[in-house]
Design an enzyme around this catalytic site. Structure first.
Site, short mmCIF file in Angstrom:
data_model
loop_
_atom_site.label_atom_id
_atom_site.label_comp_id
_atom_site.label_asym_id
_atom_site.label_seq_id
_atom_site.Cartn_x
_atom_site.Cartn_y
_atom_site.Cartn_z
N HIS A 1 0.84 -1.19 0.00
CA HIS A 1 0.00 0.00 0.00
C HIS A 1 0.88 1.24 0.00
O HIS A 1 1.86 1.33 0.73
CB HIS A 1 -0.91 0.02 1.24
CG HIS A 1 -1.95 1.08 1.17
ND1 HIS A 1 -3.21 0.85 0.63
CD2 HIS A 1 -1.94 2.38 1.52
CE1 HIS A 1 -3.91 1.96 0.67
NE2 HIS A 1 -3.16 2.92 1.20
N ASP B 1 -14.24 3.29 7.32
CA ASP B 1 -13.21 4.13 6.71
C ASP B 1 -13.77 4.91 5.53
O ASP B 1 -13.45 6.08 5.33
CB ASP B 1 -12.00 3.31 6.25
CG ASP B 1 -10.99 4.20 5.54
OD1 ASP B 1 -10.47 5.13 6.20
OD2 ASP B 1 -10.76 4.03 4.33
N ARG C 1 -13.50 13.38 6.39
CA ARG C 1 -12.20 14.03 6.61
C ARG C 1 -11.82 14.88 5.41
O ARG C 1 -11.26 15.98 5.54
CB ARG C 1 -11.11 12.98 6.85
CG ARG C 1 -11.18 12.32 8.20
CD ARG C 1 -10.32 11.07 8.24
NE ARG C 1 -8.94 11.34 7.95
CZ ARG C 1 -8.11 10.49 7.36
NH1 ARG C 1 -8.52 9.28 7.00
NH2 ARG C 1 -6.86 10.80 7.13
N SER D 1 -6.86 4.63 8.92
CA SER D 1 -7.56 4.49 7.64
C SER D 1 -6.88 3.42 6.78
O SER D 1 -7.53 2.48 6.29
CB SER D 1 -7.56 5.85 6.93
OG SER D 1 -7.90 5.72 5.58
N LYS E 1 -8.08 -0.99 6.34
CA LYS E 1 -8.37 -1.63 5.05
C LYS E 1 -7.42 -2.81 4.81
O LYS E 1 -7.82 -3.86 4.31
CB LYS E 1 -8.22 -0.61 3.91
CG LYS E 1 -9.38 0.39 3.87
CD LYS E 1 -9.19 1.47 2.84
CE LYS E 1 -8.13 2.45 3.23
NZ LYS E 1 -8.24 3.78 2.67
N1 URA Z 1 -4.82 6.87 2.11
C1 URA Z 1 -5.82 6.30 2.82
O1 URA Z 1 -6.32 5.23 2.48
N2 URA Z 1 -6.25 6.95 3.91
C2 URA Z 1 -5.74 8.12 4.34
O2 URA Z 1 -6.18 8.64 5.34
C3 URA Z 1 -4.70 8.71 3.57
C4 URA Z 1 -4.24 8.05 2.46
#
Ligand code: URA
Length: 456
Positions: A82, A161, A168, A183, A187
């Site tokens: 990621h 999220d 946000r 966040s 995931k």
């Molecule tokens: N990527 C994400 O998935 N969440 C965030 O808060 C920032 C970048």
């Protein structure tokens, strides 16, 4: 327990309990807590912060807000990657086929681009026919058959999220380390991989502008992953300029394919190889990082990684003939070359110059240039134009003269091209002397680097 008291407790800088955090996350996900109270809560977290334990509890509550993917039917150590988000970051499209061609199963759920940053799912949709929403069963079968699948996040994967991120995004509470860590890791944990390699971006095009903040974010995420029993490593990489030469969806797919064919830009290849290297070690396919890099070089030079990319495209219903003949990709109607002279004119002090060095770049502005051309989304509902974008001919640290091509902008609307041109030329800082330190990989954070001192 009530929402008002929890907001006030955080506003006043106190530490929240697990029950209070779960109450906020579940209440908001179910629609029982309204946006205005959740906004106030997020702003309180933004200013007061969360300690390590609170951040971990927030992550777990968000990961448990929907279903967790069951990958037990896939053999081997499943590895996920990621990136925290950047400009021109197409490493997933390079790393995925490399890993799969080495027998490492890659199960990847990716997002779409938002704001100035791009998303892997949009890029893949630049390949005609490519399908990014397949069933969970197809996903698992595909990974068992060819070793790789990349799909969009299902609606029920960490739904908390999805809702909190959208809030946000419009309440100026995105760039907070606890909120970003929760966040991303919620995931990743819900997506079920055994090992996770994180690419934490730092610089003018990243959420984290300083190495210190990037390190803290990296350590926070590695700690959460480790506590959750996942082998987690973070690589901190540069985002002070776009990664590679292309920014824009189809342009980035083409660049990723060129990398797999052995013609990759230096910095892009370095980041891709480092990420692949740590993923291979996590999957226990190599005993050391050095050995892993040798394996990466082998599958790139033998064409195995490129062939795996074609298998992957075919498996997800895309037309792989576009990869062999990239001229087939649809092109934008207009293009505009940006020369060194254009930068000299935009940079008032250097009007008289005939040569200079590119020493800094406002990379967020480069991302915004692509967005203005139509390549990114201003809101979640925006339609994007897959053909537009930027091709860079120069990078930071390069010497340029007036006649040099610095970049080419591609667009389908002349008015947007003009606006994009004006933004792009102002994004660079020029100097007579080269002071640029062209570093691309800054640090690697593993579980060994975690201690309790970063807890807030
Ligand atoms: N990527 C994400 O998935 N969440 C965030 O808060 C920032 C970048």
């Amino acid at each position: 327990m009530n929402t008002y008291d929890i907001i006030m407790k955080k506003r006043d800088g106190h530490i929240l309990s697990k029950e209070e955090i779960v109450y906020m996350v579940n209440g908001y996900t179910k629609g029982e807590i309204p946006d205005y109270q959740m906004s106030a809560f997020l702003m309180a977290v933004y200013f007061q912060g969360m300690n390590h334990e609170e951040t971990t509890m927030l992550t777990m509550a968000m990961a448990d807000s929907g279903e967790r993917l069951d990958l037990s039917a896939i053999q081997g150590i499943k590895v996920d990657k990621h990136s925290t988000g950047g400009v021109g970051d197409k490493t997933s499209l390079i790393v995925g086929p490399i890993l799969a061609s080495l027998g490492v199963p890659v199960t990847k759920m990716s997002g779409r681009g938002l704001g100035h940053t791009g998303g892997t799912i949009d890029k893949l949709e630049g390949i005609p026919g490519f399908c990014t929403s397949i069933s969970e069963e197809e996903f698992v079968n595909q990974v068992n058959e060819i070793g790789l699948s990349i799909v969009g996040q299902t609606a029920n994967l960490a739904p908390a999220d999805k809702k909190i991120y959208a809030l946000r995004d419009v309440t100026a509470t995105v760039d907070n380390i606890s909120l970003i860590a929760a966040s991303i890791m919620s995931k990743k944990l819900a997506a079920g991989a055994d090992a996770i390699v994180l690419d934490v971006k730092v610089g003018s095009g990243a959420f984290m502008k300083t190495l210190e903040d990037a390190r803290l974010l990296a350590k926070t995420m590695v700690a959460i992953g480790t506590l959750a029993g996942r082998d987690t490593t973070a690589v901190i990489t540069d985002m002070n300029e776009p990664l590679g030469n292309a920014v824009g969806n189809v342009l980035e797919v083409q660049e990723a394919v060129e990398c797999l064919k052995g013609n990759g830009e230096k910095r892009l290849m370095e980041v891709s190889k480092v990420l692949a290297g740590y993923m291979i070690v996590a999957a226990k396919k190599a005993d050391s990082f050095e050995e892993a890099i040798k394996l990466v070089d082998e599958v790139l030079s033998s064409g195995k990684a490129y062939n795996k990319m074609k298998d992957f495209v075919v498996a997800q219903h895309g037309d792989a003939s576009y990869l062999d003949d990239m001229e087939k990709f649809e092109k934008a109607k207009y293009s505009r070359v940006i020369t060194g002279k254009d930068l000299f004119i935009a940079n008032q002090e250097s009007l008289e110059w005939t040569s200079a060095y590119l020493i800094a770049c406002n990379n967020q502005e480069i991302g915004m240039t692509s967005l203005v051309l139509g390549g990114g989304r201003e809101t979640k509902e925006s339609e994007i134009d897959l053909t537009v974008g930027i091709r860079l001919c120069k990078h930071l640290g390069d010497a340029i003269c007036a006649s040099d091509e610095i970049a080419v902008l591609y667009g389908n609307d002349e008015e947007k091209l003009e606006i994009a041109f004006k933004r792009f030329v102002k994004a660079y800082t020029l100097s007579k002397s080269n002071v640029f330190d062209n570093k691309i990989v800054y640090e690697i954070i593993t579980r060994k680097d975690i201690d309790t001192s970063f807890s807030d």
